[in-house]
Scaffold this motif. Structure first.
Motif, PDB file in Angstrom:
ATOM      1  N   LEU A   7       0.982  -1.162   0.174  1.00 50.58           N
ATOM      2  CA  LEU A   7       0.052   0.112   0.006  1.00 50.58           C
ATOM      3  C   LEU A   7       0.769   1.315  -0.025  1.00 50.58           C
ATOM      4  O   LEU A   7       1.832   1.212   0.967  1.00 50.58           O
ATOM      5  N   THR A   8       0.489   1.978  -0.806  1.00 49.07           N
ATOM      6  CA  THR A   8       1.112   3.616  -0.595  1.00 49.07           C
ATOM      7  C   THR A   8       0.309   4.846  -0.675  1.00 49.07           C
ATOM      8  O   THR A   8       0.697   5.423   0.247  1.00 49.07           O
ATOM      9  N   GLY A   9      -0.822   4.792  -1.546  1.00 48.83           N
ATOM     10  CA  GLY A   9      -1.708   6.138  -1.315  1.00 48.83           C
ATOM     11  C   GLY A   9      -2.849   6.087  -2.032  1.00 48.83           C
ATOM     12  O   GLY A   9      -3.475   4.714  -2.134  1.00 48.83           O
ATOM     13  N   GLU A  10      -3.338   6.982  -2.458  1.00 47.93           N
ATOM     14  CA  GLU A  10      -4.678   6.923  -3.295  1.00 47.93           C
ATOM     15  C   GLU A  10      -4.528   6.141  -4.330  1.00 47.93           C
ATOM     16  O   GLU A  10      -3.444   6.111  -5.175  1.00 47.93           O
ATOM     17  N   ASP A  16      -1.628  13.604   4.051  1.00 40.27           N
ATOM     18  CA  ASP A  16      -1.333  15.085   4.585  1.00 40.27           C
ATOM     19  C   ASP A  16      -0.833  15.213   5.843  1.00 40.27           C
ATOM     20  O   ASP A  16      -0.163  16.357   6.442  1.00 40.27           O
ATOM     21  N   ALA A  17      -1.023  14.244   7.024  1.00 38.13           N
ATOM     22  CA  ALA A  17      -0.346  14.325   8.280  1.00 38.13           C
ATOM     23  C   ALA A  17       1.144  13.682   8.230  1.00 38.13           C
ATOM     24  O   ALA A  17       1.590  13.619   9.140  1.00 38.13           O
ATOM     25  N   GLY A  18       1.535  13.332   7.175  1.00 34.10           N
ATOM     26  CA  GLY A  18       3.038  12.780   6.881  1.00 34.10           C
ATOM     27  C   GLY A  18       3.155  11.251   7.451  1.00 34.10           C
ATOM     28  O   GLY A  18       4.212  10.917   7.645  1.00 34.10           O
ATOM     29  N   LEU A  19       1.810  10.641   7.425  1.00 39.85           N
ATOM     30  CA  LEU A  19       1.752   9.337   7.805  1.00 39.85           C
ATOM     31  C   LEU A  19       1.561   8.279   6.672  1.00 39.85           C
ATOM     32  O   LEU A  19       0.792   8.396   5.714  1.00 39.85           O
ATOM     33  N   PRO A  20       2.047   7.159   6.694  1.00 41.70           N
ATOM     34  CA  PRO A  20       1.843   6.125   5.754  1.00 41.70           C
ATOM     35  C   PRO A  20       0.334   5.541   5.818  1.00 41.70           C
ATOM     36  O   PRO A  20      -0.124   5.185   6.939  1.00 41.70           O
TER      37      PRO A  20
END
Length: 497
Positions: free
Chosen positions: A89-92, A337-341
């Motif tokens: 998993l990475t992001g959107e 946006d919070a800098g978290l994975p």
């Protein structure tokens, strides 16, 4: 006599790992799904072992789906866990609607149950009075008054419960609106036959604005007071409760169709068997309730990451599909946006129980809804209306998401667990153990043992489970109710002044 459970299991024919059902020793030969394998390592119960060799970077499969990649070469028979398996998993993501699903639900509809019919036509599983504070400053007052009233009126209504929380002031904008929306929605839950809203007087979450947010159908059952305006605020609360008890005590249960049930779906303290026993059992029940035109509510959005395709494929329209995809991506963006994975899950307890990646956890978690159609998507504080599955905006935290389910109209919550938890919530919270050892060790926490699925016929277990749930809906107390374990937790998203 039931057949003994095998020592290891293959979840899906395409899997590259097996699951130990008991602790296995190095050198032991097991054959899950006919794949004979000599173990290189000792394998704790619930943990994975390789059925074939994996090169570094190669996908690892469970449930027939990719749950991550090998971080080093893995030999057959080797323990597969966080030391050699990592998330993908990475992001959107972008999601493409594939058309209306073909979801013929062959499940047998559920029979009737016994509930309280409210004036607006909805049915409740409990006839209770809830005391809700607008702000944390009067939370102890609500809880103290509920305890005294419960003793005074024992047996006249199903329960008098005070639900404290620390919020309602020092909040701004959407954060304050979210607190107000959740409390207003709790006032609307059918299980609350009467509600006492207790304000302080000077808080941000003013009583008038809160009452205005309550659906019109539920305002007549609400009583209010501001503690700063009363000489003896406890006596004032007790007088309001006394009047509500007199009004509600004569009510009796009557036959209710299964379509009148709204059930929340939740998992917490999961282990590697949760996706094999307890969650699939909820899925089979969900299919029966959907076939009966009942409502199901699924939330814990971060615990859908990595398994969203299976859920989105059941969307009943392009609009529902798009709304669900947008909701999942909004949660991912919140992390980023919070800098978290986005993969900062599973919990330490999940990992100890054998779950390695969020994909693995999510693929087990989404099974709670079975193959029931995804019919709607709603925001935090909104109410589920559609038959089938409604996807609710809320995080994975047990108390926050379970409170959100009650606020969305659930009159019963089905809560699966592999590690165990005693906590219950405003509506009957049915704890379903993924393994028989937990059920045996914690009878004061657990209402149903899904671990028997490893030895007993699935249809017989489903029938017993369905009957137990209808009995609880009809008044049988859950373990959490008997223990007085009932709380709420609101989703705090903004700054604190």
């Amino acid at each position: 006599m039931p057949d003994p459970a095998p020592p290891a299991l293959l979840c899906h024919a395409a899997d590259s790992v097996g699951i130990a059902l008991t602790g296995l020793a190095a050198g032991e030969v097991v054959a899950p799904g006919g794949h004979a394998c000599r173990l290189v390592d000792p394998i704790p119960a619930g943990h994975k072992f390789a059925l074939r060799a994996h090169a570094r970077g190669e996908p690892v499969r469970r449930y027939g789906e990719v749950i991550g990649h090998a971080t080093c070469a893995i030999a057959p028979g080797t323990h597969v866990h966080s030391h050699n398996l990592a998330t993908n998993l990475t992001g959107e993501r972008s999601y493409a609607y594939g058309g209306a699903p073909a979801l013929p639900l062959a499940a047998a509809p559920l029979p009737a149950w016994r509930g309280y019919r409210r004036e607006d036509g909805r049915f409740a599983t409990r006839n209770e009075i809830w005391l809700l504070p607008t702000v944390g400053c009067v939370a102890p007052l609500a809880e103290m008054a509920a305890r005294e009233a419960s003793a005074r009126h024992a047996g006249r209504v199903d329960a008098i419960a005070g639900f404290g929380h620390p919020h309602g002031c020092s909040q701004l904008g959407d954060d304050l609106s979210g607190t107000r929306a959740a409390l207003a929605a709790l006032c609307d839950n059918p299980n609350a036959g009467g509600v006492v809203l207790i304000g302080l007087g000077c808080e941000s979450n003013q009583l008038d604005a809160l009452i205005a947010a309550v659906p019109a159908r539920s305002r007549a059952k609400i009583r209010t007071l501001r503690a700063q305006d009363e000489g003896d605020e406890l006596a004032a609360v007790m007088a309001l409760v006394d009047d509500l008890v007199d009004a509600l005590a004569p009510l009796q249960r009557s036959d209710a169709p299964a379509s009148a049930l709204t059930v929340g779906l939740k998992c917490g303290g999961s282990d590697a068997l949760s996706g094999l026993t307890a969650n699939p059992l909820l899925g089979r029940f969900s299919e029966r309730l959907a076939a009966s035109n009942g409502r199901l509510i699924l939330t814990e959005i971060p615990e859908i990451f990595g398994a969203e395709d299976a859920l989105l494929a059941r969307a009943t329209s392009p609009e529902v599909f798009a709304a669900a995809g947008d909701l999942i991506n909004r949660f991912k963006r919140h992390y980023l946006d919070a800098g978290l994975p986005v993969s900062e899950n599973p919990s330490p307890g999940n990992i100890a129980g054998g779950i390695t990646t969020l994909e693995e956890k999510s693929l087990g978690a989404v099974q709670k809804a079975g193959a029931a159609p995804l019919a709607d998507v709603i925001a935090y504080g909104e109410t589920a209306q559609a038959a089938g599955v409604t996807l609710l905006e809320a995080p994975g935290n047990d108390a926050v998401s379970s409170t959100a389910l009650a606020a969305a109209g659930a009159t019963m919550i089905l809560f699966t667990t592999g590690r165990g938890t005693p906590l219950g919530f405003p509506v009957p919270t049915v704890k379903v153990a993924s393994n028989s050892a937990l059920a045996a060790a914690k009878p004061g926490w657990i209402d149903f043992d899904a671990g028997v699925l490893l030895e007993q016929p699935p249809e017989a277990v489903l029938e017993a489970f369905s009957n137990r749930l209808l009995a609880i809906a009809s008044g049988e107390a859950t373990a959490a109710e008997r223990a007085g374990q009932r709380v709420i937790a609101l989703w705090k998203r903004g700054v604190t002044l």
